[in-house]
Design a protein around this motif. Structure first.
Motif, PDB file in Angstrom:
ATOM      1  N   HIS A 287      -1.599  -8.156  -6.235  1.00  0.00           N
ATOM      2  CA  HIS A 287      -0.894  -7.671  -5.051  1.00  0.00           C
ATOM      3  C   HIS A 287      -1.128  -6.169  -4.866  1.00  0.00           C
ATOM      4  N   GLY A 288      -2.348  -5.728  -5.178  1.00  0.00           N
ATOM      5  CA  GLY A 288      -2.665  -4.316  -5.000  1.00  0.00           C
ATOM      6  C   GLY A 288      -2.707  -3.948  -3.532  1.00  0.00           C
TER       7      GLY A 288
ATOM      8  N   LEU B 149      -3.873  -1.960  -0.071  1.00  0.00           N
ATOM      9  CA  LEU B 149      -5.179  -1.696   0.519  1.00  0.00           C
ATOM     10  C   LEU B 149      -5.641  -0.276   0.206  1.00  0.00           C
TER      11      LEU B 149
ATOM     12  N   ASN C  85      -5.071   1.603  -2.410  1.00  0.00           N
ATOM     13  CA  ASN C  85      -5.580   1.724  -3.775  1.00  0.00           C
ATOM     14  C   ASN C  85      -6.966   1.084  -3.905  1.00  0.00           C
ATOM     15  N   CYS C  86      -7.175  -0.058  -3.235  1.00  0.00           N
ATOM     16  CA  CYS C  86      -8.484  -0.702  -3.290  1.00  0.00           C
ATOM     17  C   CYS C  86      -9.547   0.144  -2.590  1.00  0.00           C
TER      18      CYS C  86
ATOM     19  N   PRO D 295     -12.951  -2.800  -0.334  1.00  0.00           N
ATOM     20  CA  PRO D 295     -12.469  -3.921   0.488  1.00  0.00           C
ATOM     21  C   PRO D 295     -12.690  -5.285  -0.160  1.00  0.00           C
TER      22      PRO D 295
ATOM     23  N   GLU E 249     -12.465  -6.033  -3.336  1.00  0.00           N
ATOM     24  CA  GLU E 249     -11.379  -6.238  -4.290  1.00  0.00           C
ATOM     25  C   GLU E 249     -10.078  -6.587  -3.574  1.00  0.00           C
ATOM     26  N   TRP E 250      -9.807  -5.919  -2.472  1.00  0.00           N
ATOM     27  CA  TRP E 250      -8.573  -6.204  -1.733  1.00  0.00           C
ATOM     28  C   TRP E 250      -8.596  -7.623  -1.166  1.00  0.00           C
TER      29      TRP E 250
ATOM     30  N   HIS F  41      -7.745 -10.110  -3.741  1.00  0.00           N
ATOM     31  CA  HIS F  41      -6.288 -10.178  -3.902  1.00  0.00           C
ATOM     32  C   HIS F  41      -5.655 -11.030  -2.801  1.00  0.00           C
ATOM     33  N   ARG F  42      -6.145 -10.859  -1.577  1.00  0.00           N
ATOM     34  CA  ARG F  42      -5.565 -11.616  -0.460  1.00  0.00           C
ATOM     35  C   ARG F  42      -5.805 -13.118  -0.637  1.00  0.00           C
TER      36      ARG F  42
ATOM     37  N   CYS G 250     -11.586 -14.792   4.175  1.00  0.00           N
ATOM     38  CA  CYS G 250     -11.779 -13.634   3.298  1.00  0.00           C
ATOM     39  C   CYS G 250     -13.265 -13.300   3.155  1.00  0.00           C
TER      40      CYS G 250
END
Length: 559
Positions: free
Chosen positions: A195-196, A198, A200-201, A424, A426-427, A430-431, A460
Motif C-alpha cells: 500500500h505504498g 504514489l 514514494n514510488c 510507476p 512498482e506503484w 501495489h495497485r 495495470c
C-alpha cells in the motif's frame, strides 16, 4: 436405606409403573407391614448395626427387603431356616454378620431398568466447521479451504480416520457447502508493502534513473581505443560490472527483505552489512578481469559503480530513498554538460561527491547490524535468494540489449525511459495486489474473482505501457539531437517493458523461478542471434503473460 425416597404401596386401582419415576419433592409414606406368623426365635446375639429388629419397621418407616432366594453367601442354619419361612417372610440383609430372620414388607415390584437414551455423539465435522467458520464463510472456493486444511497439517489418512472423507478436497467441499457465505465489507487496507503511496514510488523511480547522469559526466573520461563487439571503448567492463552488481544485489535484497518480513530489522541490517561489501568487490573484480588494454579508466569507473550499487541497495532496502536522493544531488551538475564542456576536475569532483555521500549514508544506517545478536536465530536459506539473482541477470540483460540497439530510440533513450518507469511500475504492482485483495473480500465465486483479477491485470499492465510510452516521448523531446521514435522501435521497447513488468509481478508473488527462466532464455536468444531480438522478447512477454494468468487469477494465490 433409611431416608431414601420410597414408592407408594400398590393398591388395587393402581398399576405399577413400567419405568422409574423421577424424584418427587414429597416423601411418600411407608407401606404398611402385614401381620405374619412369627418364626421360632433364634438365639439373640444382639442388634446388628443397620438391620431393623424383628417385628418392627426400620427407622423412618421403611423395611429393607431382600429376595426370597438365598444368595451364595447364605450358608448353614440361616439358609435352612429360609427354606421353611412362611409366605411373606423376608430375611434382613447382612451387615457385618449373619442375617436375622424377621418379617418383611411385600416385595416391591421389579421395575425394568431402562437406561436413559444416550445423546448422539457429536459429529467431528460440525466441530471443525464451527472452528473454521470465519475462514470458510469468507472463502470464494473450496480450494481455499483445502489449502488451509493442508497448511494446518491434516493428512489424507487423518481426514479419513477422523472425518470419514477421502481427502482434503472432499472435506473442504463439505465444509464449504455446510457454512453459509459471509463476506465482510472491505476495510481500509493497513499500511504495508502493498500500500505504498504514489509519491514514494515515483521517488524510487527517480533515484533509479538519476545515476544515469554519472555516465554523462564520465563520458569524456572514458574515451579510449575502439571497443569490442561493435561497442564504444570501455563499454564491456562497465556492462560486466553492472550485470554482476544487479545479480548480487538482487539476491541480497531478497534476503534482507525476508528478514524485514520477519520483523527483525537489525538482522536485515546485518545481512546487508555482510553482503554488500562482497558484492562491491565482485563487481570490481569482474570489471577489471574483462577490461582490455586502454580501458583502465572504464575499469576504475566500474569499480565506483559497483560501490554505488552496494550502497544504493542498502539505502533502498532500509527505506532511505530520500537520503539516497540527497546523495545524488551532485550529479545534477551533468545537466549543463549537455550543452557545454565541463573541466575534468569538476566532473571527477561531482562523481566522487555523490559516491562518497551514498557510501557514508549507507554505513550510518548499517550500524544496528553491528550488534552480535543482530543475525537472529535461523533465518531464510541463502539458496532461496538464488532465483532472485537469476531474475536480476535475465531482466538486466534484456534492458542492456534494449540499450545497445542500432537505433537511437532503442539505445540510451530507451534505457532512461525504462529506469524512470520503474517507479510507476512498482506503484502499479501495489495497485494490482491491493485490488485483488479487495475483490477477494467482496466477491463470492471463483469465476467472478478470475474475471475481476484479469481485468485488474489488464488495466495495470496497460497503464504501465502508457507511462513507458509517455516517458520515451518525453526523453526523446528533451534529449539533444534525438530523433522521434519509429514504430518498430517503440513496439520493441513495449515488449521489453511488458516482459519486465510481468516478471516483477511474478517475482512479487514468489513465482520468481519461472520468470527468471523465461527472461534468461530470451536474453540468451538475443545474445546468440541479435536479429531475433524482437521475436525473442515477444515470446518472453507472451510466456510471462500466460504464467501470470495461470497463477495469479486464482484466489488461493492472494491468501
Amino acid at each position: 436405606m433409611s431416608g431414601s425416597p420410597r414408592p407408594k404401596p400398590p393398591t388395587e386401582e393402581d398399576t405399577p409403573p413400567s419405568i422409574p419415576r423421577p424424584r418427587r419433592e414429597e416423601t411418600p409414606k411407608a407401606p404398611e407391614v402385614p401381620e405374619v406368623p412369627k418364626p421360632k426365635k433364634a438365639p439373640d446375639t444382639g442388634p446388628t448395626p443397620g438391620v431393623p429388629a424383628p417385628g418392627r419397621p426400620a427407622p423412618g418407616g421403611s423395611v429393607p427387603a431382600r429376595t426370597a432366594a438365598a444368595s451364595p453367601r447364605d450358608t448353614g442354619a440361616h439358609a435352612g431356616d429360609r427354606a421353611e419361612d412362611p409366605p411373606g417372610y423376608r430375611a434382613a440383609p447382612e451387615a457385618g454378620g449373619p442375617a436375622r430372620p424377621g418379617p418383611s414388607a411385600p416385595a416391591a415390584p421389579d421395575f425394568p431398568a431402562h437406561p436413559a437414551e444416550a445423546p448422539p455423539a457429536p459429529d467431528p465435522l460440525d466441530e471443525l466447521a464451527e472452528r473454521l467458520d470465519g475462514f470458510v464463510a469468507a472463502a470464494v472456493h473450496p480450494d481455499e479451504v483445502a489449502a488451509l486444511l493442508e497448511s494446518d497439517g491434516m493428512t489424507d489418512d487423518h481426514i479419513r480416520r477422523t472425518y470419514g472423507r477421502a481427502d482434503s478436497f472432499a472435506l473442504a467441499e463439505d465444509l464449504y457447502a455446510r457454512v453459509e457465505r459471509r463476506h465482510p465489507a472491505p476495510a481500509a487496507p493497513p499500511a504495508g508493502p502493498w500500500h505504498g503511496g504514489l509519491a514514494n514510488c515515483l521517488l524510487r523511480g527517480l533515484v533509479f534513473a538519476l545515476p544515469g547522469l554519472a555516465y554523462v559526466l564520465a563520458a569524456p573520461l572514458l574515451v579510449g581505443e575502439q571497443g569490442r563487439f561493435g561497442l564504444p571503448g570501455g563499454t564491456v567492463p562497465l556492462l560486466a560490472g553492472a550485470v554482476t552488481g544487479w545479480v548480487w544485489n538482487q539476491a541480497l535484497s531478497h534476503r534482507a527483505y525476508t528478514w524485514l518480513g520477519l520483523g527483525d530489522r537489525p538482522a536485515a541490517a546485518r545481512a546487508l552489512l555482510t553482503g554488500a561489501p562482497p558484492g562491491a568487490l565482485a563487481g570490481t573484480g569482474v570489471a577489471l578481469a574483462v577490461a582490455a588494454p586502454g580501458e583502465g579508466p572504464a575499469a576504475v569507473f566500474a569499480a565506483g559503480q559497483a560501490l554505488y550499487l552496494a550502497a544504493a541497495t542498502v539505502l533502498l532496502v532500509l527505506g532511505r530513498e530520500r537520503a539516497l536522493l540527497g546523495a545524488l544531488v551532485p550529479l545534477a551538475g551533468a545537466v549543463p554538460a549537455f550543452h557545454r564542456d565541463l573541466p575534468d576536475p569538476l566532473r571527477i569532483g561531482l562523481l566522487l561527491a555523490s559516491l562518497t555521500a551514498a557510501t557514508v549514508l549507507a554505513a550510518r544506517v548499517l550500524r544496528p547490524g553491528l550488534r552480535r545478536a543482530a543475525a537472529g536465530r535461523g533465518g531464510p536459506l541463502r539458496a532461496a535468494s538464488l532465483p532472485y539473482g537469476l531474475f536480476g541477470l535475465g531482466s538486466g540483460l534484456l534492458v542492456l540489449h534494449a540499450g545497445v540497439g542500432t537505433t537511437p530510440v532503442s539505445g540510451a533513450g530507451a534505457v532512461v525511459a525504462l529506469t524512470l518507469s520503474m517507479g510507476p511500475a512498482e506503484w502499479l504492482l501495489h495497485r494490482f495486489r491491493d485490488g485483488a485483495l479487495t475483490r477477494l473480500r467482496t466477491l463470492t465465486t471463483a469465476r467472478e474473482f478470475r474475471r475481476a483479477a484479469t481485468g485488474t491485470l489488464v488495466l495495470c499492465l496497460g497503464g504501465y505501457l502508457a507511462v513507458l510510452t509517455a516517458l520515451l516521448l518525453a526523453v526523446t523531446l528533451l534529449w539533444p539531437g534525438a530523433p522521434r521514435p519509429a514504430l518498430p522501435d517503440l513496439l520493441a521497447l513495449l515488449l521489453v517493458g511488458t516482459a519486465l513488468w510481468l516478471g516483477l509481478l511474478l517475482q512479487a508473488f514468489g513465482a520468481v523461478l519461472g520468470a527468471a527462466a523465461v527472461c534468461l532464455l530470451a536474453a540468451a536468444a538475443q545474445t546468440a542471434l541479435p536479429a531475433a531480438g524482437p521475436a525473442a522478447t515477444g515470446a518472453a512477454a507472451a510466456a510471462l503473460a500466460v504464467l501470470t494468468c495461470v497463477l495469479l487469477v486464482r484466489p488461493t494465490a492472494h491468501r
